[in-house]
Scaffold this motif. Sequence first.
Motif, PDB file in Angstrom:
ATOM      1  N   GLY A 173      42.571-104.346  -5.035  1.00  6.35           N
ATOM      2  CA  GLY A 173      41.747-105.556  -4.997  1.00  6.35           C
ATOM      3  C   GLY A 173      41.431-105.951  -3.575  1.00  6.35           C
ATOM      4  O   GLY A 173      42.004-105.423  -2.620  1.00  6.35           O
ATOM      5  N   VAL A 174      40.532-106.895  -3.419  1.00  4.48           N
ATOM      6  CA  VAL A 174      40.136-107.398  -2.108  1.00  4.48           C
ATOM      7  C   VAL A 174      40.789-108.755  -1.904  1.00  4.48           C
ATOM      8  O   VAL A 174      40.693-109.639  -2.758  1.00  4.48           O
ATOM      9  N   GLU A 175      41.463-108.892  -0.792  1.00  4.95           N
ATOM     10  CA  GLU A 175      42.160-110.137  -0.474  1.00  4.95           C
ATOM     11  C   GLU A 175      41.159-111.286  -0.357  1.00  4.95           C
ATOM     12  O   GLU A 175      40.143-111.173   0.325  1.00  4.95           O
ATOM     13  N   GLY A 176      41.427-112.370  -1.068  1.00  2.00           N
ATOM     14  CA  GLY A 176      40.559-113.534  -1.035  1.00  2.00           C
ATOM     15  C   GLY A 176      39.395-113.488  -2.002  1.00  2.00           C
ATOM     16  O   GLY A 176      38.645-114.448  -2.109  1.00  2.00           O
ATOM     17  N   ARG A 177      39.209-112.399  -2.694  1.00  2.00           N
ATOM     18  CA  ARG A 177      38.108-112.273  -3.667  1.00  2.00           C
ATOM     19  C   ARG A 177      38.665-111.703  -4.958  1.00  2.00           C
ATOM     20  O   ARG A 177      38.819-110.493  -5.105  1.00  2.00           O
ATOM     21  N   LYS A 178      38.936-112.567  -5.887  1.00  2.65           N
ATOM     22  CA  LYS A 178      39.551-112.148  -7.145  1.00  2.65           C
ATOM     23  C   LYS A 178      38.633-111.298  -8.013  1.00  2.65           C
ATOM     24  O   LYS A 178      39.088-110.521  -8.822  1.00  2.65           O
ATOM     25  N   LEU A 179      37.336-111.435  -7.826  1.00  3.22           N
ATOM     26  CA  LEU A 179      36.392-110.732  -8.690  1.00  3.22           C
ATOM     27  C   LEU A 179      36.125-109.299  -8.253  1.00  3.22           C
ATOM     28  O   LEU A 179      35.502-108.545  -8.982  1.00  3.22           O
ATOM     29  N   ILE A 180      36.586-108.920  -7.058  1.00  2.80           N
ATOM     30  CA  ILE A 180      36.378-107.547  -6.597  1.00  2.80           C
ATOM     31  C   ILE A 180      37.706-106.815  -6.707  1.00  2.80           C
ATOM     32  O   ILE A 180      38.587-106.970  -5.871  1.00  2.80           O
ATOM     33  N   SER A 181      37.852-106.021  -7.769  1.00  2.00           N
ATOM     34  CA  SER A 181      39.086-105.266  -7.976  1.00  2.00           C
ATOM     35  C   SER A 181      38.805-104.054  -8.844  1.00  2.00           C
ATOM     36  O   SER A 181      37.756-103.949  -9.464  1.00  2.00           O
ATOM     37  N   ALA A 182      39.762-103.127  -8.851  1.00  2.00           N
ATOM     38  CA  ALA A 182      39.625-101.919  -9.654  1.00  2.00           C
ATOM     39  C   ALA A 182      41.005-101.384  -9.970  1.00  2.00           C
ATOM     40  O   ALA A 182      41.993-101.754  -9.332  1.00  2.00           O
ATOM     41  N   SER A 183      41.067-100.511 -10.958  1.00  2.00           N
ATOM     42  CA  SER A 183      42.284 -99.790 -11.290  1.00  2.00           C
ATOM     43  C   SER A 183      42.032 -98.310 -11.075  1.00  2.00           C
ATOM     44  O   SER A 183      40.940 -97.809 -11.347  1.00  2.00           O
ATOM     45  N   ALA A 184      43.059 -97.633 -10.605  1.00  2.00           N
ATOM     46  CA  ALA A 184      42.928 -96.192 -10.371  1.00  2.00           C
ATOM     47  C   ALA A 184      42.907 -95.455 -11.705  1.00  2.00           C
ATOM     48  O   ALA A 184      43.614 -95.818 -12.641  1.00  2.00           O
ATOM     49  N   ASN A 185      42.102 -94.400 -11.799  1.00  2.00           N
ATOM     50  CA  ASN A 185      42.022 -93.612 -13.037  1.00  2.00           C
ATOM     51  C   ASN A 185      43.184 -92.617 -13.096  1.00  2.00           C
ATOM     52  O   ASN A 185      44.119 -92.694 -12.300  1.00  2.00           O
ATOM     53  N   SER A 186      43.127 -91.670 -14.012  1.00  2.00           N
ATOM     54  CA  SER A 186      44.245 -90.748 -14.214  1.00  2.00           C
ATOM     55  C   SER A 186      44.504 -89.853 -13.003  1.00  2.00           C
ATOM     56  O   SER A 186      45.604 -89.349 -12.834  1.00  2.00           O
ATOM     57  N   GLU A 187      43.508 -89.653 -12.136  1.00  2.00           N
ATOM     58  CA  GLU A 187      43.708 -88.872 -10.912  1.00  2.00           C
ATOM     59  C   GLU A 187      44.053 -89.757  -9.725  1.00  2.00           C
ATOM     60  O   GLU A 187      44.136 -89.276  -8.596  1.00  2.00           O
ATOM     61  N   GLY A 188      44.200 -91.068  -9.950  1.00  2.00           N
ATOM     62  CA  GLY A 188      44.507 -91.996  -8.870  1.00  2.00           C
ATOM     63  C   GLY A 188      43.281 -92.462  -8.110  1.00  2.00           C
ATOM     64  O   GLY A 188      43.401 -93.176  -7.123  1.00  2.00           O
ATOM     65  N   SER A 189      42.093 -92.094  -8.551  1.00  2.00           N
ATOM     66  CA  SER A 189      40.857 -92.451  -7.847  1.00  2.00           C
ATOM     67  C   SER A 189      40.352 -93.825  -8.279  1.00  2.00           C
ATOM     68  O   SER A 189      40.534 -94.229  -9.415  1.00  2.00           O
ATOM     69  N   PHE A 190      39.703 -94.511  -7.338  1.00  2.00           N
ATOM     70  CA  PHE A 190      39.126 -95.824  -7.634  1.00  2.00           C
ATOM     71  C   PHE A 190      37.771 -95.944  -6.957  1.00  2.00           C
ATOM     72  O   PHE A 190      37.433 -95.183  -6.053  1.00  2.00           O
ATOM     73  N   LEU A 191      36.983 -96.925  -7.393  1.00  2.00           N
ATOM     74  CA  LEU A 191      35.652 -97.203  -6.849  1.00  2.00           C
ATOM     75  C   LEU A 191      35.492 -98.713  -6.764  1.00  2.00           C
ATOM     76  O   LEU A 191      35.674 -99.417  -7.753  1.00  2.00           O
ATOM     77  N   LEU A 192      35.159 -99.206  -5.575  1.00  2.00           N
ATOM     78  CA  LEU A 192      34.935-100.636  -5.358  1.00  2.00           C
ATOM     79  C   LEU A 192      33.547-100.845  -4.753  1.00  2.00           C
ATOM     80  O   LEU A 192      33.103-100.050  -3.932  1.00  2.00           O
ATOM     81  N   THR A 193      32.891-101.923  -5.138  1.00  4.59           N
ATOM     82  CA  THR A 193      31.626-102.319  -4.521  1.00  4.59           C
ATOM     83  C   THR A 193      31.933-103.478  -3.582  1.00  4.59           C
ATOM     84  O   THR A 193      32.356-104.549  -4.026  1.00  4.59           O
ATOM     85  N   LEU A 194      31.734-103.245  -2.281  1.00  6.31           N
ATOM     86  CA  LEU A 194      32.095-104.223  -1.251  1.00  6.31           C
ATOM     87  C   LEU A 194      30.865-104.701  -0.506  1.00  6.31           C
ATOM     88  O   LEU A 194      29.862-103.989  -0.431  1.00  6.31           O
ATOM     89  N   PRO A 195      30.947-105.907   0.111  1.00  5.96           N
ATOM     90  CA  PRO A 195      29.857-106.338   0.987  1.00  5.96           C
ATOM     91  C   PRO A 195      29.777-105.385   2.179  1.00  5.96           C
ATOM     92  O   PRO A 195      30.793-104.982   2.736  1.00  5.96           O
TER      93      PRO A 195
END
Length: 143
Positions: A64-86
């Motif tokens: 997750g992004v500190e200070g922004r509760k709405l920007i977060s993700a969980s890692a998939n079965s390979e441990g990979s994640f994708l976030l959309t950031l400013p």
Amino acid sequence: MLYPTRLRPALCRPALFLLILTLLLARPGWAQQNPTTPSAPASVQLTGQVVSSTGQPLAGAAVGVEGRKLISASANSEGSFLLTLPANEPVVLLVSFPAHEPQRVEIRSPLTEKNLLITLQSTGKQTSKALRARQKKYRRTGE
């Protein structure tokens, strides 16, 4: 021949031309677009992988992004994640997984930093209490 309910066709063409010309001139941005200077994107996609100290992927790790509760993700079965950031502002990622030390990762420029590899250290504590309680309940109730 007279056209009582319609305008004469000869008058319609210039009027239509003037209408289109007025609309084009009313939007000066349409005529002045410069394709050689692309605008900076408002957001950027950041990818990464969360692994343990032994190199095993941590499926379900929270990112997750500190200070922004709405920007977060969980890692998939390979441990990979994708976030959309400013795109133009630095952010701090908070990465956590049960029985591992949480980690803060500072991203100074999301535009240039891609494909992160985040390694979490194990705390050595097992969270088997909840597992044992669930096994006992299953033996008693079958659920």
